[in-house]
Write a protein that holds these residues in place. Sequence first.
Motif, PDB file in Angstrom:
ATOM      1  N   MET A   1       0.847  -1.177   0.000  1.00 42.17           N
ATOM      2  CA  MET A   1       0.000   0.000   0.000  1.00 42.17           C
ATOM      3  C   MET A   1       0.891   1.237   0.000  1.00 42.17           C
ATOM      4  O   MET A   1       1.939   1.266   0.634  1.00 42.17           O
ATOM      5  CB  MET A   1      -0.892   0.000   1.239  1.00 42.17           C
ATOM      6  N   LEU A   2       0.443   2.249  -0.708  1.00 50.96           N
ATOM      7  CA  LEU A   2       1.114   3.540  -0.728  1.00 50.96           C
ATOM      8  C   LEU A   2       0.219   4.587  -0.098  1.00 50.96           C
ATOM      9  O   LEU A   2      -0.992   4.578  -0.298  1.00 50.96           O
ATOM     10  CB  LEU A   2       1.409   3.983  -2.169  1.00 50.96           C
ATOM     11  N   LYS A   3       0.817   5.479   0.635  1.00 56.59           N
ATOM     12  CA  LYS A   3       0.113   6.636   1.171  1.00 56.59           C
ATOM     13  C   LYS A   3       0.661   7.845   0.430  1.00 56.59           C
ATOM     14  O   LYS A   3       1.866   8.076   0.422  1.00 56.59           O
ATOM     15  CB  LYS A   3       0.326   6.770   2.665  1.00 56.59           C
ATOM     16  N   ILE A   4      -0.228   8.589  -0.202  1.00 55.44           N
ATOM     17  CA  ILE A   4       0.171   9.695  -1.071  1.00 55.44           C
ATOM     18  C   ILE A   4      -0.372  11.002  -0.528  1.00 55.44           C
ATOM     19  O   ILE A   4      -1.547  11.095  -0.176  1.00 55.44           O
ATOM     20  CB  ILE A   4      -0.378   9.485  -2.497  1.00 55.44           C
ATOM     21  N   ARG A   5       0.478  12.021  -0.492  1.00 50.72           N
ATOM     22  CA  ARG A   5       0.035  13.374  -0.164  1.00 50.72           C
ATOM     23  C   ARG A   5       0.004  14.158  -1.465  1.00 50.72           C
ATOM     24  O   ARG A   5       1.002  14.244  -2.173  1.00 50.72           O
ATOM     25  CB  ARG A   5       0.987  14.052   0.814  1.00 50.72           C
ATOM     26  N   MET A   6      -1.152  14.729  -1.782  1.00 49.54           N
ATOM     27  CA  MET A   6      -1.319  15.521  -2.994  1.00 49.54           C
ATOM     28  C   MET A   6      -1.494  16.971  -2.576  1.00 49.54           C
ATOM     29  O   MET A   6      -2.161  17.255  -1.583  1.00 49.54           O
ATOM     30  CB  MET A   6      -2.555  15.055  -3.764  1.00 49.54           C
ATOM     31  N   GLN A  18      -9.819  11.882  -9.703  1.00 49.87           N
ATOM     32  CA  GLN A  18     -10.553  11.149 -10.741  1.00 49.87           C
ATOM     33  C   GLN A  18      -9.607  10.307 -11.591  1.00 49.87           C
ATOM     34  O   GLN A  18      -9.931   9.178 -11.962  1.00 49.87           O
ATOM     35  CB  GLN A  18     -11.335  12.122 -11.620  1.00 49.87           C
ATOM     36  N   PHE A  19      -8.423  10.839 -11.865  1.00 50.05           N
ATOM     37  CA  PHE A  19      -7.407  10.101 -12.617  1.00 50.05           C
ATOM     38  C   PHE A  19      -7.028   8.816 -11.877  1.00 50.05           C
ATOM     39  O   PHE A  19      -6.951   7.739 -12.472  1.00 50.05           O
ATOM     40  CB  PHE A  19      -6.188  11.004 -12.826  1.00 50.05           C
ATOM     41  N   LEU A  20      -6.779   8.932 -10.589  1.00 48.03           N
ATOM     42  CA  LEU A  20      -6.427   7.759  -9.789  1.00 48.03           C
ATOM     43  C   LEU A  20      -7.557   6.734  -9.785  1.00 48.03           C
ATOM     44  O   LEU A  20      -7.324   5.529  -9.932  1.00 48.03           O
ATOM     45  CB  LEU A  20      -6.113   8.164  -8.343  1.00 48.03           C
ATOM     46  N   GLU A  21      -8.786   7.197  -9.596  1.00 49.50           N
ATOM     47  CA  GLU A  21      -9.927   6.284  -9.488  1.00 49.50           C
ATOM     48  C   GLU A  21     -10.241   5.587 -10.807  1.00 49.50           C
ATOM     49  O   GLU A  21     -10.788   4.496 -10.808  1.00 49.50           O
ATOM     50  CB  GLU A  21     -11.141   7.039  -8.957  1.00 49.50           C
ATOM     51  N   ARG A  22      -9.875   6.184 -11.941  1.00 50.05           N
ATOM     52  CA  ARG A  22     -10.118   5.564 -13.252  1.00 50.05           C
ATOM     53  C   ARG A  22      -9.025   4.568 -13.642  1.00 50.05           C
ATOM     54  O   ARG A  22      -9.217   3.768 -14.553  1.00 50.05           O
ATOM     55  CB  ARG A  22     -10.240   6.634 -14.337  1.00 50.05           C
ATOM     56  N   SER A  23      -7.904   4.626 -12.975  1.00 47.80           N
ATOM     57  CA  SER A  23      -6.781   3.759 -13.322  1.00 47.80           C
ATOM     58  C   SER A  23      -7.140   2.298 -13.077  1.00 47.80           C
ATOM     59  O   SER A  23      -7.710   1.950 -12.034  1.00 47.80           O
ATOM     60  CB  SER A  23      -5.558   4.124 -12.494  1.00 47.80           C
ATOM     61  N   ILE A  26      -4.339   0.492 -10.333  1.00 53.06           N
ATOM     62  CA  ILE A  26      -4.338   0.713  -8.890  1.00 53.06           C
ATOM     63  C   ILE A  26      -5.755   0.711  -8.353  1.00 53.06           C
ATOM     64  O   ILE A  26      -6.711   0.988  -9.069  1.00 53.06           O
ATOM     65  CB  ILE A  26      -3.639   2.041  -8.492  1.00 53.06           C
ATOM     66  N   GLN A  27      -5.858   0.381  -7.085  1.00 53.31           N
ATOM     67  CA  GLN A  27      -7.132   0.428  -6.373  1.00 53.31           C
ATOM     68  C   GLN A  27      -7.020   1.528  -5.329  1.00 53.31           C
ATOM     69  O   GLN A  27      -6.100   1.528  -4.510  1.00 53.31           O
ATOM     70  CB  GLN A  27      -7.411  -0.904  -5.694  1.00 53.31           C
ATOM     71  N   VAL A  28      -7.951   2.467  -5.368  1.00 53.99           N
ATOM     72  CA  VAL A  28      -7.957   3.557  -4.398  1.00 53.99           C
ATOM     73  C   VAL A  28      -8.772   3.095  -3.197  1.00 53.99           C
ATOM     74  O   VAL A  28      -9.962   2.811  -3.312  1.00 53.99           O
ATOM     75  CB  VAL A  28      -8.565   4.843  -5.009  1.00 53.99           C
ATOM     76  N   ASN A  29      -8.133   2.987  -2.042  1.00 51.49           N
ATOM     77  CA  ASN A  29      -8.806   2.528  -0.834  1.00 51.49           C
ATOM     78  C   ASN A  29      -9.445   3.668  -0.061  1.00 51.49           C
ATOM     79  O   ASN A  29     -10.513   3.507   0.514  1.00 51.49           O
ATOM     80  CB  ASN A  29      -7.824   1.793   0.078  1.00 51.49           C
ATOM     81  N   ARG A  30      -8.779   4.812  -0.050  1.00 52.59           N
ATOM     82  CA  ARG A  30      -9.286   5.928   0.747  1.00 52.59           C
ATOM     83  C   ARG A  30      -8.706   7.232   0.215  1.00 52.59           C
ATOM     84  O   ARG A  30      -7.558   7.294  -0.173  1.00 52.59           O
ATOM     85  CB  ARG A  30      -8.863   5.753   2.199  1.00 52.59           C
ATOM     86  N   VAL A  31      -9.545   8.274   0.216  1.00 50.72           N
ATOM     87  CA  VAL A  31      -9.094   9.628  -0.127  1.00 50.72           C
ATOM     88  C   VAL A  31      -9.692  10.568   0.910  1.00 50.72           C
ATOM     89  O   VAL A  31     -10.886  10.505   1.204  1.00 50.72           O
ATOM     90  CB  VAL A  31      -9.540  10.048  -1.539  1.00 50.72           C
ATOM     91  N   TYR A  47      -4.965  13.461   1.032  1.00 50.58           N
ATOM     92  CA  TYR A  47      -4.202  12.242   1.257  1.00 50.58           C
ATOM     93  C   TYR A  47      -4.967  11.061   0.655  1.00 50.58           C
ATOM     94  O   TYR A  47      -6.195  11.014   0.721  1.00 50.58           O
ATOM     95  CB  TYR A  47      -3.991  12.013   2.747  1.00 50.58           C
ATOM     96  N   ALA A  48      -4.232  10.119   0.079  1.00 45.76           N
ATOM     97  CA  ALA A  48      -4.854   8.939  -0.522  1.00 45.76           C
ATOM     98  C   ALA A  48      -4.075   7.695  -0.129  1.00 45.76           C
ATOM     99  O   ALA A  48      -2.858   7.744   0.081  1.00 45.76           O
ATOM    100  CB  ALA A  48      -4.896   9.063  -2.036  1.00 45.76           C
ATOM    101  N   GLU A  49      -4.793   6.584  -0.037  1.00 50.80           N
ATOM    102  CA  GLU A  49      -4.179   5.272   0.156  1.00 50.80           C
ATOM    103  C   GLU A  49      -4.539   4.438  -1.055  1.00 50.80           C
ATOM    104  O   GLU A  49      -5.722   4.286  -1.380  1.00 50.80           O
ATOM    105  CB  GLU A  49      -4.701   4.607   1.431  1.00 50.80           C
ATOM    106  N   VAL A  50      -3.516   3.919  -1.734  1.00 51.39           N
ATOM    107  CA  VAL A  50      -3.745   3.141  -2.953  1.00 51.39           C
ATOM    108  C   VAL A  50      -2.943   1.850  -2.893  1.00 51.39           C
ATOM    109  O   VAL A  50      -1.945   1.741  -2.178  1.00 51.39           O
ATOM    110  CB  VAL A  50      -3.371   3.941  -4.223  1.00 51.39           C
TER     111      VAL A  50
END
Length: 57
Positions: A1-6, A18-23, A26-31, A47-50
């Motif tokens: 799992m990756l934790k991303i700060r945008m 939206q770009f992340l969620e359409r990919s 990857i699976q977006v677990n939480r934003v 912040y996102a967890e993917v």
Amino acid sequence: MLKIRMQGTLKDLKWFRQFLERSEEIQVNRVSEAFANKGTKRFFRMYAEVEKVEKRK
């Protein structure tokens, strides 16, 4: 799992979420919601967890 700060404008954050969620790779677990950055009214952070999607053979 990756934790991303945008960080960016609200418009940019919305686009990237939206770009992340359409990919399909990857699976977006939480934003998180958007948080205002101190000292500016223009930029926000989220912040996102993917996770990488495992492809079946």
